[in-house]
Write a protein that holds these residues in place. Sequence first.
Motif, PDB file in Angstrom:
ATOM      1  N   LEU A 295      21.635  32.988 -40.048  1.00 45.52           N
ATOM      2  CA  LEU A 295      21.093  32.317 -41.236  1.00 45.52           C
ATOM      3  C   LEU A 295      22.184  31.713 -42.102  1.00 45.52           C
ATOM      4  O   LEU A 295      22.050  30.593 -42.602  1.00 45.52           O
ATOM      5  N   VAL A 296      23.269  32.453 -42.295  1.00 42.68           N
ATOM      6  CA  VAL A 296      24.374  31.912 -43.092  1.00 42.68           C
ATOM      7  C   VAL A 296      24.997  30.726 -42.371  1.00 42.68           C
ATOM      8  O   VAL A 296      25.235  29.669 -42.968  1.00 42.68           O
ATOM      9  N   LEU A 306      24.690  28.188 -50.509  1.00 44.55           N
ATOM     10  CA  LEU A 306      24.135  29.149 -51.472  1.00 44.55           C
ATOM     11  C   LEU A 306      22.812  29.739 -50.977  1.00 44.55           C
ATOM     12  O   LEU A 306      22.495  30.898 -51.258  1.00 44.55           O
ATOM     13  N   VAL A 307      22.050  28.927 -50.251  1.00 43.29           N
ATOM     14  CA  VAL A 307      20.834  29.449 -49.624  1.00 43.29           C
ATOM     15  C   VAL A 307      21.220  30.493 -48.575  1.00 43.29           C
ATOM     16  O   VAL A 307      20.560  31.534 -48.424  1.00 43.29           O
ATOM     17  N   GLY A 308      22.302  30.238 -47.859  1.00 42.03           N
ATOM     18  CA  GLY A 308      22.800  31.192 -46.885  1.00 42.03           C
ATOM     19  C   GLY A 308      23.242  32.493 -47.540  1.00 42.03           C
ATOM     20  O   GLY A 308      23.011  33.576 -47.000  1.00 42.03           O
ATOM     21  N   ARG A 309      23.862  32.384 -48.718  1.00 41.90           N
ATOM     22  CA  ARG A 309      24.279  33.590 -49.450  1.00 41.90           C
ATOM     23  C   ARG A 309      23.066  34.438 -49.800  1.00 41.90           C
ATOM     24  O   ARG A 309      23.086  35.670 -49.658  1.00 41.90           O
ATOM     25  N   GLY A 377      29.423  34.081 -40.590  1.00 45.75           N
ATOM     26  CA  GLY A 377      28.641  32.856 -40.698  1.00 45.75           C
ATOM     27  C   GLY A 377      29.367  31.739 -41.419  1.00 45.75           C
ATOM     28  O   GLY A 377      29.151  30.560 -41.136  1.00 45.75           O
ATOM     29  N   ILE A 378      30.249  32.095 -42.368  1.00 43.09           N
ATOM     30  CA  ILE A 378      31.022  31.067 -43.078  1.00 43.09           C
ATOM     31  C   ILE A 378      32.417  30.894 -42.473  1.00 43.09           C
ATOM     32  O   ILE A 378      33.205  30.072 -42.946  1.00 43.09           O
ATOM     33  N   GLY A 379      32.722  31.697 -41.450  1.00 43.37           N
ATOM     34  CA  GLY A 379      34.023  31.573 -40.791  1.00 43.37           C
ATOM     35  C   GLY A 379      35.142  32.290 -41.498  1.00 43.37           C
ATOM     36  O   GLY A 379      36.323  31.966 -41.297  1.00 43.37           O
ATOM     37  N   ASP A 380      34.827  33.287 -42.335  1.00 39.75           N
ATOM     38  CA  ASP A 380      35.864  34.037 -43.053  1.00 39.75           C
ATOM     39  C   ASP A 380      36.421  35.132 -42.142  1.00 39.75           C
ATOM     40  O   ASP A 380      36.361  36.325 -42.449  1.00 39.75           O
TER      41      ASP A 380
END
Length: 449
Positions: A295-296, A306-309, A377-380
């Motif tokens: 989903l993220v 922000l929707v992913g958060r 999901g954000i690649g962190d």
Amino acid sequence: MLRNWITILLLAIPSLISFATQTLTGTISLIMVGDLGFLIIAIVGVSNIIMYNAFAIFSGIGHTVNYLVAQNYGSGDMRKGIQRTYLAMYMCITFAIFIAIVGFIGSDDILRWTGGSDQLVHQGSIYLEIRFYAMSFGILNFAFHGFLRGIGATKMSMVLSIITNIFILFFTYTLTFGEWGMPKLGLTGTALSVLIGESVQLLICAYVFFVILNKKFHTRDRAAMVFQWAEMKLLALESGKLGVQEFSLSLSMYIFTAFVARLGDQALAANEVSLNVMSFGFMPAFAFGATATILVGQNVGKGTPLVGRRAGTDTAILGTIFLVLLGTVELVYAEQIAHLYSSDPAVYKLAAELIMISAYLQIFDGLLNFYAGGLRGIGDTTFLLRVSFITSWFIFVPLAYLFIFIFHWGSMGAWISLYSFLMVMGISILVRFYRTDWTAVRLKEASHS
């Protein structure tokens, strides 16, 4: 909120069933071979930890495919997602050959390094060797499943897992005990069942990817098969970071198991029984963590991080509810559950105590997986690598040594160190998730410089 929760559950429940099927298969297999004695339980337990380490080193490939494909799917650029999947396959094939060679030449030595008894090494070496061969197929399968989850096809991934584990259970029963006309191979038959299951799964995964999904995503497009250095560098870097992250965790668990092995084979067997039971807590943790990645990642691809958060937060809430319910069952029925695995009082009574102290503490393992899924999901990935390394080697291993060998707290001390580590790591990843500047999150792209 209700709509968001329904979306999460529609993705998470198939993943939950998939992981539950794998866990249940491992549990039933362990119960089957449990009648062969506590030494066999110990061999399976040590081998599982070794396999977890072998898998962890290369699991970063599957995790990277998962989050990159999720981002590509969200952005509508599936041609790049397919290309990245092919590059992942090239990497997996190379490493699969390496894993098979290690299993062929090093199984005896690897078992000996765990600190197990000579009898354990003698009886377990063939079992471990075959498990290495099965792992060669397993890393390819994991990458295929990463692709399926990236596009949100968790139901298809679930079906593949169920089919595979039916094969494993069938051959575990028939080859281990010589039922239905099959040869009676004992522990070797148990290992062969895993090899057969992984081989069958690879054939089915290949059919799904190259035939079924070709209609929608053009997975046989020759242009996607072209090797590109920039994309390979990105995939290798991200896979390396996530692989080292998982390896830090798994290697510390290997050392933890080696510490416990020095408490005796019965303590080691109780430890394996407890870990196997607690793996039922891992499954919602992994399932909802994978859902958070999907989903993220897809929302990052759509340009709505922000929707992913928010989706990551909702996923963590639902996952925690599952863990609380599961922990309550484990707490109330700890001894009955442990008794299913072994009739040896020294094994099942100790295992029951370990299960009881873990029942609610496993929530921290859940937080670790839920929010790590969101960060993937954000690649962190750099943060995940750092926190895994620091907590594994500066908290978990030192505490395990201190509590087992200095304070002489035995198995109980070992598990206190385990959950102290999971608590610190889980909270650290949770804080990182909410302190991230989500307005600055962008798609992960290869550098062509």
